[in-house]
Enzyme design. Sequence first.
Site, PDB file in Angstrom:
ATOM      1  N   GLY A 192      -1.644 -20.723  34.854  1.00 51.22           N
ATOM      2  CA  GLY A 192      -1.959 -19.296  34.925  1.00 51.22           C
ATOM      3  C   GLY A 192      -3.102 -18.907  34.041  1.00 51.22           C
ATOM      4  O   GLY A 192      -2.914 -18.634  32.856  1.00 51.22           O
ATOM      5  N   THR A 193      -4.290 -18.890  34.594  1.00 51.86           N
ATOM      6  CA  THR A 193      -5.455 -18.551  33.795  1.00 51.86           C
ATOM      7  C   THR A 193      -6.663 -18.522  34.719  1.00 51.86           C
ATOM      8  O   THR A 193      -6.558 -18.892  35.888  1.00 51.86           O
ATOM      9  CB  THR A 193      -5.664 -19.607  32.696  1.00 51.86           C
ATOM     10  OG1 THR A 193      -6.659 -19.145  31.806  1.00 51.86           O
ATOM     11  CG2 THR A 193      -6.131 -20.904  33.284  1.00 51.86           C
TER      12      THR A 193
END
Lengths: 252, 272
Positions: free
Chosen positions: B55-56
Amino acid sequence: MARYDRAITVFSPDGHLFQVEYALEAVRKGNAAVGVRGTDIVVLGVEKKSAAKLQDSRSVRKIVSLDDHVALACAGLKADARVLINRARIECQSHRLTVEDPVTVEYITRYIAGLQQKYTQSGGVRPFGLSTLIIGFDPYTGVPSLYQTDPSGTFSAWKANATGRNSNSMREFLEKNYKESSGQETVKLAIRALLEVVESGGKNIEVAVMTKEHGLRQLEEAEIDAIVAEIESEKAAAEAAKKPPAPAPKET
Amino acid sequence: MKLDTSGLESAAPVWGAPSELVDGFSAAPLFEVPNTTDFDGFQKEAIQMVKPAKGTTTLAFIFKEGVMVAADSRASMGGYISSQSVKKIIEINPYMLGTMAGGAADCQFWHRNLGIKCRLHELANKRRISVTGASKLLANILYSYRGMGLSVGTMIAGWDETGPGLYYVDSEGGRLKGMRFSVGSGSPYAYGVLDNGYRYDMSVEEAAELARRAIYHATFRDGASGGVASVYYVGPSGWKKLSGDDVGELHYKYYPVMPSTVEQEMIEVAGA
């Protein structure tokens, strides 16, 4: 197994490592080798003891390449040399694999010297009985280098150096006659140094030159003979110039 | 099959539960093992749920003047935003940067470790390590831990003797050389903007704005990206942080709210 853990190379009461010094003796008995660094070329020359009649001389190459841009000549125990050279060759490729870069001459010299040192401080082994002369070009800056290692594991860079039989007289000659040179002049200086201690002739000398563009090139016997002839004629001319003029014939 | 995610909830003590340890004090949180028949399998599933997401949003690209590196700053644990101010661009040394995607601890630790190795290389060889060499060192380390659960999706960007360098390295042991990369759950959105606006001969300001926009658009659509869009530039004299803008503020900068007059509203209401 425990019996073979004992180190052979231990200090003497006055701080000497006798095994290392004896190894240096072995080097002193080995064939003469000389290396000269020029501005755009590096030269290695090695004395070739006369080959036995039935021996295939091509299988006894004394100047070997470690990589495309690094070469090595040595004086001392040839069997030890073979082992050291193999390890160095593997290290050159391993370096290329892990950092995607060819080795620098200093790096591989440091590696070989490190290996030689390890064997002076381990149990059950003796030091390598050879000194090496390592030449090469830095892969990025293109600067030529000449390094020498010895059985104790020390190494340093040189402008010109000799090792093996009669290395002292060769080194004296180099100290007297060295000046910055390039191309053929460097080759001639190396051969002249060798000729101080070796019987003259292409048969008894093995010479290799390394340039940035062409890498390592072994000189042919004929080439060496030609250069030797050049050197001899130069020497003769120098002698003639030194001789006082012949006395004028008496006139009666 | 419904995923049992109770193991990811914070292990807070249940009110009123009798404590065996100390009476009257709130006990240390109990780690409750979920009721599953296959706990190991469940653990694997839990890891899988978070792992591939990474998640990024991080991105980096090479252009005429050097390398531009940008990233968001949100850290999430499943649906919980654990931080909005994570430094995802790691300074390995004054001329090399690494980006973080995947496990934060894994990325931070191994980048620091890489920094150590690079410094040792400098000391031993009296010259800086190349970006190629540094990325290869990291890739070899990650490869040796393959299959042991490391989660790292990083880009190594730097400037060395051969010019700008950019490599993508991941915990599967892969290593790719390239001109443009984006890593993370927001990368598809970032790629859209980046690929559309990219030109090799941009100025530093243009490239920085492109990087900023790409991160902003990714944070707009991807829930796991957000916080602050940081932009770094790597040039011949090393890296320099150019900006760190809150993506909320960027939104109103790019799409300012149009003021509408009161009279207009009343007309609309009458017509409805």
